[in-house]
Design a protein around this motif. Structure first.
Motif, PDB file in Angstrom:
ATOM      1  N   TYR A  54     -66.722  10.855   4.399  1.00 34.48           N
ATOM      2  CA  TYR A  54     -65.530  10.234   4.997  1.00 34.48           C
ATOM      3  C   TYR A  54     -65.816   8.783   5.399  1.00 34.48           C
ATOM      4  N   ILE A  55     -66.982   8.566   6.003  1.00 31.88           N
ATOM      5  CA  ILE A  55     -67.316   7.217   6.493  1.00 31.88           C
ATOM      6  C   ILE A  55     -67.304   6.207   5.351  1.00 31.88           C
ATOM      7  N   ASP A  56     -67.869   6.594   4.210  1.00 32.37           N
ATOM      8  CA  ASP A  56     -67.929   5.670   3.072  1.00 32.37           C
ATOM      9  C   ASP A  56     -66.539   5.291   2.568  1.00 32.37           C
ATOM     10  N   LYS A  57     -65.538   6.123   2.869  1.00 29.10           N
ATOM     11  CA  LYS A  57     -64.177   5.806   2.421  1.00 29.10           C
ATOM     12  C   LYS A  57     -63.338   5.180   3.531  1.00 29.10           C
ATOM     13  N   GLY A  58     -63.940   4.993   4.705  1.00 31.58           N
ATOM     14  CA  GLY A  58     -63.196   4.412   5.823  1.00 31.58           C
ATOM     15  C   GLY A  58     -62.251   5.406   6.480  1.00 31.58           C
ATOM     16  N   GLN A  59     -62.481   6.703   6.239  1.00 29.71           N
ATOM     17  CA  GLN A  59     -61.597   7.728   6.833  1.00 29.71           C
ATOM     18  C   GLN A  59     -62.257   8.369   8.047  1.00 29.71           C
ATOM     19  N   LEU A  60     -61.446   9.042   8.856  1.00 26.46           N
ATOM     20  CA  LEU A  60     -62.007   9.755  10.004  1.00 26.46           C
ATOM     21  C   LEU A  60     -62.713  11.018   9.546  1.00 26.46           C
ATOM     22  N   VAL A  61     -63.854  11.320  10.142  1.00 28.38           N
ATOM     23  CA  VAL A  61     -64.552  12.572   9.815  1.00 28.38           C
ATOM     24  C   VAL A  61     -63.816  13.706  10.543  1.00 28.38           C
ATOM     25  N   PRO A  62     -63.967  14.950  10.051  1.00 30.59           N
ATOM     26  CA  PRO A  62     -63.168  16.049  10.618  1.00 30.59           C
ATOM     27  C   PRO A  62     -63.333  16.220  12.134  1.00 30.59           C
ATOM     28  N   VAL A  63     -62.217  16.604  12.758  1.00 34.56           N
ATOM     29  CA  VAL A  63     -62.121  16.683  14.222  1.00 34.56           C
ATOM     30  C   VAL A  63     -63.228  17.543  14.841  1.00 34.56           C
ATOM     31  N   ASP A  64     -63.458  18.728  14.278  1.00 39.80           N
ATOM     32  CA  ASP A  64     -64.436  19.634  14.922  1.00 39.80           C
ATOM     33  C   ASP A  64     -65.865  19.122  14.802  1.00 39.80           C
ATOM     34  N   LEU A  65     -66.142  18.453  13.689  1.00 39.92           N
ATOM     35  CA  LEU A  65     -67.506  17.909  13.509  1.00 39.92           C
ATOM     36  C   LEU A  65     -67.825  16.902  14.624  1.00 39.92           C
ATOM     37  N   VAL A  66     -66.901  15.967  14.853  1.00 43.30           N
ATOM     38  CA  VAL A  66     -67.152  14.954  15.899  1.00 43.30           C
ATOM     39  C   VAL A  66     -67.115  15.601  17.286  1.00 43.30           C
ATOM     40  N   ALA A  67     -66.195  16.545  17.482  1.00 45.66           N
ATOM     41  CA  ALA A  67     -66.066  17.171  18.810  1.00 45.66           C
ATOM     42  C   ALA A  67     -67.380  17.859  19.193  1.00 45.66           C
ATOM     43  N   ASN A  68     -68.033  18.512  18.233  1.00 45.52           N
ATOM     44  CA  ASN A  68     -69.314  19.183  18.543  1.00 45.52           C
ATOM     45  C   ASN A  68     -70.367  18.171  18.973  1.00 45.52           C
ATOM     46  N   ILE A  69     -70.407  17.060  18.251  1.00 49.41           N
ATOM     47  CA  ILE A  69     -71.401  16.022  18.572  1.00 49.41           C
ATOM     48  C   ILE A  69     -71.122  15.455  19.962  1.00 49.41           C
ATOM     49  N   ILE A  70     -69.838  15.178  20.248  1.00 48.95           N
ATOM     50  CA  ILE A  70     -69.463  14.607  21.544  1.00 48.95           C
ATOM     51  C   ILE A  70     -69.724  15.592  22.678  1.00 48.95           C
ATOM     52  N   LYS A  71     -69.386  16.841  22.454  1.00 50.11           N
ATOM     53  CA  LYS A  71     -69.581  17.832  23.527  1.00 50.11           C
ATOM     54  C   LYS A  71     -71.070  17.936  23.885  1.00 50.11           C
ATOM     55  N   ILE A  84     -69.601   5.830  29.133  1.00 47.69           N
ATOM     56  CA  ILE A  84     -68.760   4.861  28.428  1.00 47.69           C
ATOM     57  C   ILE A  84     -68.611   5.400  27.019  1.00 47.69           C
ATOM     58  N   LEU A  85     -67.418   5.765  26.654  1.00 44.32           N
ATOM     59  CA  LEU A  85     -67.197   6.346  25.331  1.00 44.32           C
ATOM     60  C   LEU A  85     -66.592   5.288  24.425  1.00 44.32           C
ATOM     61  N   ASP A  86     -67.228   5.076  23.281  1.00 40.43           N
ATOM     62  CA  ASP A  86     -66.828   4.008  22.371  1.00 40.43           C
ATOM     63  C   ASP A  86     -66.577   4.627  20.993  1.00 40.43           C
ATOM     64  N   GLY A  87     -65.345   4.538  20.518  1.00 37.01           N
ATOM     65  CA  GLY A  87     -65.051   5.103  19.188  1.00 37.01           C
ATOM     66  C   GLY A  87     -64.561   6.538  19.246  1.00 37.01           C
ATOM     67  N   TYR A  88     -64.332   7.051  20.423  1.00 35.38           N
ATOM     68  CA  TYR A  88     -63.802   8.395  20.593  1.00 35.38           C
ATOM     69  C   TYR A  88     -62.959   8.416  21.851  1.00 35.38           C
ATOM     70  N   PRO A  89     -61.784   8.981  21.871  1.00 32.75           N
ATOM     71  CA  PRO A  89     -61.095   9.611  20.744  1.00 32.75           C
ATOM     72  C   PRO A  89     -60.472   8.581  19.804  1.00 32.75           C
ATOM     73  N   ARG A  90     -60.175   9.034  18.604  1.00 30.26           N
ATOM     74  CA  ARG A  90     -59.597   8.140  17.601  1.00 30.26           C
ATOM     75  C   ARG A  90     -58.287   8.699  17.060  1.00 30.26           C
ATOM     76  N   SER A  91     -57.769   9.714  17.692  1.00 30.57           N
ATOM     77  CA  SER A  91     -56.465  10.276  17.321  1.00 30.57           C
ATOM     78  C   SER A  91     -55.981  11.063  18.535  1.00 30.57           C
ATOM     79  N   THR A  92     -54.675  11.354  18.563  1.00 29.18           N
ATOM     80  CA  THR A  92     -54.175  12.117  19.719  1.00 29.18           C
ATOM     81  C   THR A  92     -54.787  13.523  19.714  1.00 29.18           C
ATOM     82  N   GLU A  93     -55.074  14.047  18.521  1.00 31.13           N
ATOM     83  CA  GLU A  93     -55.720  15.376  18.456  1.00 31.13           C
ATOM     84  C   GLU A  93     -57.105  15.323  19.128  1.00 31.13           C
ATOM     85  N   GLN A  94     -57.843  14.237  18.860  1.00 32.37           N
ATOM     86  CA  GLN A  94     -59.165  14.090  19.492  1.00 32.37           C
ATOM     87  C   GLN A  94     -59.031  13.871  21.002  1.00 32.37           C
TER      88      GLN A  94
END
Ligand code: AMP
Length: 218
Positions: A54-71, A84-94
């Motif tokens: 996803y990153i290579d295409k400039g798209q958001l990576v899936p919600v659960d993948l990032v949520a696990n890392i953040i949690k 200080i959270l930078d780059g998260y959340p990036r959508s209302t779902e996040q």
């Protein structure tokens, strides 16, 4: 009281530089999802391999993948007084996910602020393609506005500066599209909750820093 800061703004609006400074100033960890994901890619983990697609295409990576890392990150001891959270959340779902994550970690409510970096659009692409960073200490440079003292080398640690793979014009355009479609709605999301503070992100690093200091203690 625990203080949670999240930062919103288009790619290359200067959030990374200012959040780095703020984290040192407040002695809070700087939790940057882009860097956490790049570390997973470098470590060739399963999450990293998936995120790269996803990153290579400039798209958001899936919600659960990032949520696990953040949690995992926000549950660590060093985040207990604030982060200080930078780059998260990036959508209302996040943003809804972040709420759930915070509620699962904190027994008592924290003071939450969303800080939006407002910046003229025409300077953004130029900032992206001229951005360089130090792979060792994370210092960020701009070849036009904030060049290193010695060409190609980090002022702080002398390491050779690198350019992010997704900082080319084509991927940058895709990241802007993603930003306006997915992330910009968060401005109203937090405004409606009375949690948004807007900062004028035009000008020098020092100008923006002064404005940031003026609003964080409000
Ligand atoms: P950044 O370093 O913040 O510009 O992020 C680089 C790339 O990592 C983005 O273009 C996304 O592909 C991915 N990324 C970073 N943060 C998130 C997030 N919160 N949700 C989904 N993808 C993300």
């Amino acid at each position: 009281m625990k203080k949670e800061f999240i930062f919103l703004g288009p790619p290359a609006c200067g959030k990374g530089t200012q959040t780095n400074k703020l984290a040192k100033y407040l002695n809070f960890p700087h939790v940057d999802t882009g860097s956490l994901l790049r570390a997973e890619i470098k470590g060739e983990t399963a999450a990293g391999k998936e995120a790269k697609l996803y990153i290579d295409k400039g798209q958001l990576v899936p919600v659960d993948l990032v949520a696990n890392i953040i949690k995992n990150r926000l549950s660590q001891e060093d985040c207990k007084n604030g982060y200080i959270l930078d780059g998260y959340p990036r959508s209302t779902e996040q943003a809804d996910k972040l709420n759930d994550i915070n509620n699962s970690i904190d027994k008592e409510p924290a003071k939450f602020s969303a800080i939006y970096f407002d910046l003229d659009h025409d300077v953004l692409i130029s900032r992206i393609v001229n951005r360089r960073s130090c792979p060792k200490c994370g210092e960020i440079y701009n070849l036009k506005y904030h060049p290193p003292k010695v060409d190609g080398l980090c002022d702080k640690c002398g390491e050779k500066l690198t350019q992010r793979k997704d900082d080319n014009e084509e991927t940058a355009e895709a990241r802007f599209e993603t930003y306006f479609r997915e992330t910009a709605p968060l401005i109203d999301y937090y405004k409606n909750k009375g949690l948004l503070k807007t900062i004028d992100a035009n000008g020098s690093i020092d100008d923006v820093w002064e404005r940031l200091l003026a609003i964080i203690n409000d």
